[in-house]
Write an enzyme that holds these catalytic residues in place. Structure first.
Site, mmCIF file in Angstrom:
data_model
loop_
_atom_site.group_PDB
_atom_site.id
_atom_site.type_symbol
_atom_site.label_atom_id
_atom_site.label_comp_id
_atom_site.label_asym_id
_atom_site.label_seq_id
_atom_site.Cartn_x
_atom_site.Cartn_y
_atom_site.Cartn_z
ATOM 1 N N ARG A 27 15.983 -12.459 2.170
ATOM 2 C CA ARG A 27 16.734 -11.433 1.439
ATOM 3 C C ARG A 27 16.651 -11.882 -0.028
ATOM 4 N NH1 ARG A 27 19.350 -9.015 5.927
ATOM 5 N NH2 ARG A 27 20.158 -10.483 7.458
ATOM 6 N N GLY A 37 16.701 -9.229 7.958
ATOM 7 C CA GLY A 37 16.811 -9.981 9.218
ATOM 8 C C GLY A 37 15.578 -9.768 10.082
ATOM 9 N N ASP A 59 17.428 -1.261 6.194
ATOM 10 C CA ASP A 59 17.689 -0.375 5.048
ATOM 11 C C ASP A 59 17.562 -1.088 3.695
ATOM 12 O OD1 ASP A 59 19.975 -1.763 5.615
ATOM 13 O OD2 ASP A 59 21.272 -0.007 5.817
ATOM 14 N N ASP A 100 19.942 0.963 13.159
ATOM 15 C CA ASP A 100 20.794 1.726 12.232
ATOM 16 C C ASP A 100 19.999 2.416 11.130
ATOM 17 O OD1 ASP A 100 19.976 -0.516 10.893
ATOM 18 O OD2 ASP A 100 21.923 -1.006 10.037
ATOM 19 N N ARG A 140 25.864 -5.385 12.363
ATOM 20 C CA ARG A 140 26.371 -5.134 11.001
ATOM 21 C C ARG A 140 27.389 -3.989 11.046
ATOM 22 N NH1 ARG A 140 24.102 -7.280 6.354
ATOM 23 N NH2 ARG A 140 22.197 -7.826 7.413
ATOM 24 N N ASP A 170 19.514 -3.835 14.657
ATOM 25 C CA ASP A 170 20.750 -3.047 14.566
ATOM 26 C C ASP A 170 20.606 -1.580 14.992
ATOM 27 O OD1 ASP A 170 21.843 -5.366 13.550
ATOM 28 O OD2 ASP A 170 21.655 -4.750 11.450
ATOM 29 N N THR A 203 14.608 -3.760 12.722
ATOM 30 C CA THR A 203 15.920 -4.417 12.720
ATOM 31 C C THR A 203 16.525 -4.273 14.105
ATOM 32 O OG1 THR A 203 18.214 -4.251 11.975
ATOM 33 C CG2 THR A 203 16.902 -2.284 11.678
HETATM 34 O O1 F6P Z 1 20.589 -6.906 10.332
HETATM 35 C C1 F6P Z 1 20.371 -7.789 11.381
HETATM 36 C C2 F6P Z 1 21.522 -8.757 11.505
HETATM 37 O O2 F6P Z 1 21.247 -9.631 12.583
HETATM 38 C C3 F6P Z 1 22.908 -8.118 11.668
HETATM 39 O O3 F6P Z 1 23.117 -7.667 12.981
HETATM 40 C C4 F6P Z 1 23.804 -9.234 11.251
HETATM 41 O O4 F6P Z 1 25.036 -8.751 10.777
HETATM 42 C C5 F6P Z 1 23.017 -9.874 10.122
HETATM 43 O O5 F6P Z 1 21.660 -9.524 10.315
HETATM 44 C C6 F6P Z 1 23.146 -11.362 10.036
HETATM 45 O O6 F6P Z 1 22.463 -11.772 8.914
HETATM 46 P P1 F6P Z 1 22.093 -13.273 8.605
HETATM 47 O O7 F6P Z 1 20.988 -13.680 9.546
HETATM 48 O O8 F6P Z 1 21.646 -13.253 7.194
HETATM 49 O O9 F6P Z 1 23.335 -14.078 8.862
#
Ligand code: F6P
Length: 319
Positions: free
Chosen positions: A72, A11, A103, A129, A171, A127, A125
Site C-alpha cells: 500500500r 491486500g 478499490d 467489495d 473491511r 473482500d 481482493t
Molecule cells: O482488503 C483485504 C483485507 O484483508 C481486509 O479484509 C482487511 O481489513 C485488510 O485487508 C487487512 O489489511 P492488512 O493486511 O494491511 O492488515
C-alpha cells in the site's frame, strides 16, 4: 500495443498469481512483451520492473499470494508520485498497465488514466467489495478457508456446548461473513450493511439452547465490531459462556479454488484484450457468468453491492 505492464496492489488475494499468468501468457501469445512491476505502485516509483517470459509465470497458477508482491503506497497518492510512475513506465517503453487489486488500487489506476496513461483494473481482493463484478478474485478461496474453520470450530463447540463468536475479514463489507455464515449454518451473521439488534441475537441463541441445540456459532464481520467486543456484550446480556476466534490473515492465503483460478484467468486475459483494442480506464468483471467491462470511474462511484436475498435467507434458515 507492444509492451504491457502488470502489478498487484493492496491486500493480496488467492488467484492473483493466476491473473498475472493470464496477463503474461495472453500478451506473449499475441506478440506483446509483458513486464512485471514489483511491490505494487511503489515499484513504479522505485523502478522495480522486470520483463516476464512464458516461464516466469510457470508453476504459479496454484499458489496463493502474488509473485509480484504487493504494497500500500502513500507516495502514489500524490500527483508527483503518479507522474514519476508514468515516467518510469515510459522509460521501459510500456504502453499500457494492468492493475490487479481492490478499490485503493483502482484509484491509482484511475489517476494514471486521467494523466493519459492507459490502465485497466482487475478486481482482486478477498473482500468481494468491488462494484462492476459479482465476484472478486480471492473471495471464493477466502470463503472456503473461513468455512473450513467454521466446520472445525463447530466440532469443539458441540463437544463443550459453547457459543462461539468468529470474527472474519472484509473491511467495510460483509460478504465473507454472509456467505460463510450461510454455508456454515451459523446461528447469527453480523454484517456492516445491516442493522443488528442484540436482544434479537440473544433471543435466538436462548431459544436454540432451550430446544436442545448443542452449540451456537455467530459470525461477526470485522466492519461491525471486534469478536472480543461483541462476545463481551453477548455474555453480559445472556450470561452465556462464549469463546472467540479471530481468523485474521489465514483468510488471505492458501491455494486458490478452481473458481478463483478460472475467474482470474478470464479477467486477466480480458484486461489484455481491452488494452489491445486501444481501451483505457476500464474495469473488468464477471456478471452472470459473462466477462464484462465498465468505466473505471463509474465502477468506483457505484455503491458496493450486497446480496440482500442471501441475508434474508440466512435469517430464515438459522431459526
Ligand atoms: O482488503 C483485504 C483485507 O484483508 C481486509 O479484509 C482487511 O481489513 C485488510 O485487508 C487487512 O489489511 P492488512 O493486511 O494491511 O492488515
Amino acid at each position: 500495443m507492444r509492451k504491457i505492464g502488470v502489478l498487484t496492489s493492496g491486500g493480496d488475494a488467492p488467484g492473483m498469481n493466476a491473473a498475472i499468468r493470464a496477463v503474461v501468457r495472453k500478451s506473449i501469445y499475441h506478440g506483446i512483451e509483458a513486464y512485471g512491476i514489483y511491490q505494487g505502485f511503489s515499484g513504479l516509483i522505485t523502478g522495480n520492473i522486470k520483463k516476464l517470459e512464458i516461464g516466469s509465470v510457470g508453476d504459479i497458477i496454484h499458489r496463493g499470494g502474488t509473485i509480484l508482491q504487493s504494497a500500500r503506497c502513500d507516495d502514489f497518492k500524490t500527483e508527483e508520485g503518479q507522474r514519476q510512475g508514468i515516467a518510469c513506465l515510459e522509460n521501459h517503453g510500456i504502453e499500457g498497465l494492468i492493475v490487479i487489486g481492490g478499490d485503493g488500487s483502482y484509484l491509482g489506476a484511475k489517476a494514471l488514466t486521467e494523466l493519459g496513461f492507459p490502465c485497466i483494473g482487475v478486481p482482486g481482493t478477498i473482500d468481494n467489495d468491488i462494484p462492476g463484478t459479482q465476484y472478486t478474485i480471492g473471495f471464493d478461496t477466502a470463503l472456503n478457508t473461513v468455512l473450513n474453520a467454521i466446520d472445525k470450530i463447530r466440532d469443539t463447540a458441540t463437544s463443550h456446548e459453547r457459543t462461539f463468536v468468529i470474527e472474519v475479514m472484509g473491511r467495510d463489507a460483509g460478504d465473507i461473513a454472509l456467505w460463510a455464515g450461510l454455508a456454515g449454518g451459523a446461528e447469527s451473521i453480523l454484517i456492516p450493511e445491516e442493522h443488528h439488534d442484540m436482544e434479537d441475537i440473544a433471543a435466538r441463541i436462548e431459544n436454540g439452547v432451550q430446544r436442545g441445540k448443542k452449540h451456537s456459532i455467530i459470525i461477526v464481520a470485522e466492519g461491525v465490531a471486534s469478536g472480543a467486543e461483541f462476545a463481551k456484550n453477548l455474555t453480559e446480556k445472556t450470561g452465556l459462556e462464549t469463546r472467540v476466534s479471530v481468523l485474521g490473515h489465514i483468510q488471505r492465503g492458501g491455494t486458490p479454488t478452481g473458481f478463483d483460478r478460472v475467474l482470474a484467468s478470464r479477467l486477466g486475459a480480458k484486461a489484455v484484450e481491452l488494452l489491445m483494442a486501444g481501451k483505457s480506464g476500464r474495469a473488468v468483471g464477471m456478471e452472470d457468468g459473462e466477462v464484462v467491462d465498465a468505466d473505471l470511474l463509474t465502477v468506483l462511484n457505484k455503491p458496493k453491492h450486497m446480496n440482500q436475498s442471501l441475508y434474508l435467507l440466512s435469517k430464515e434458515l438459522s431459526i
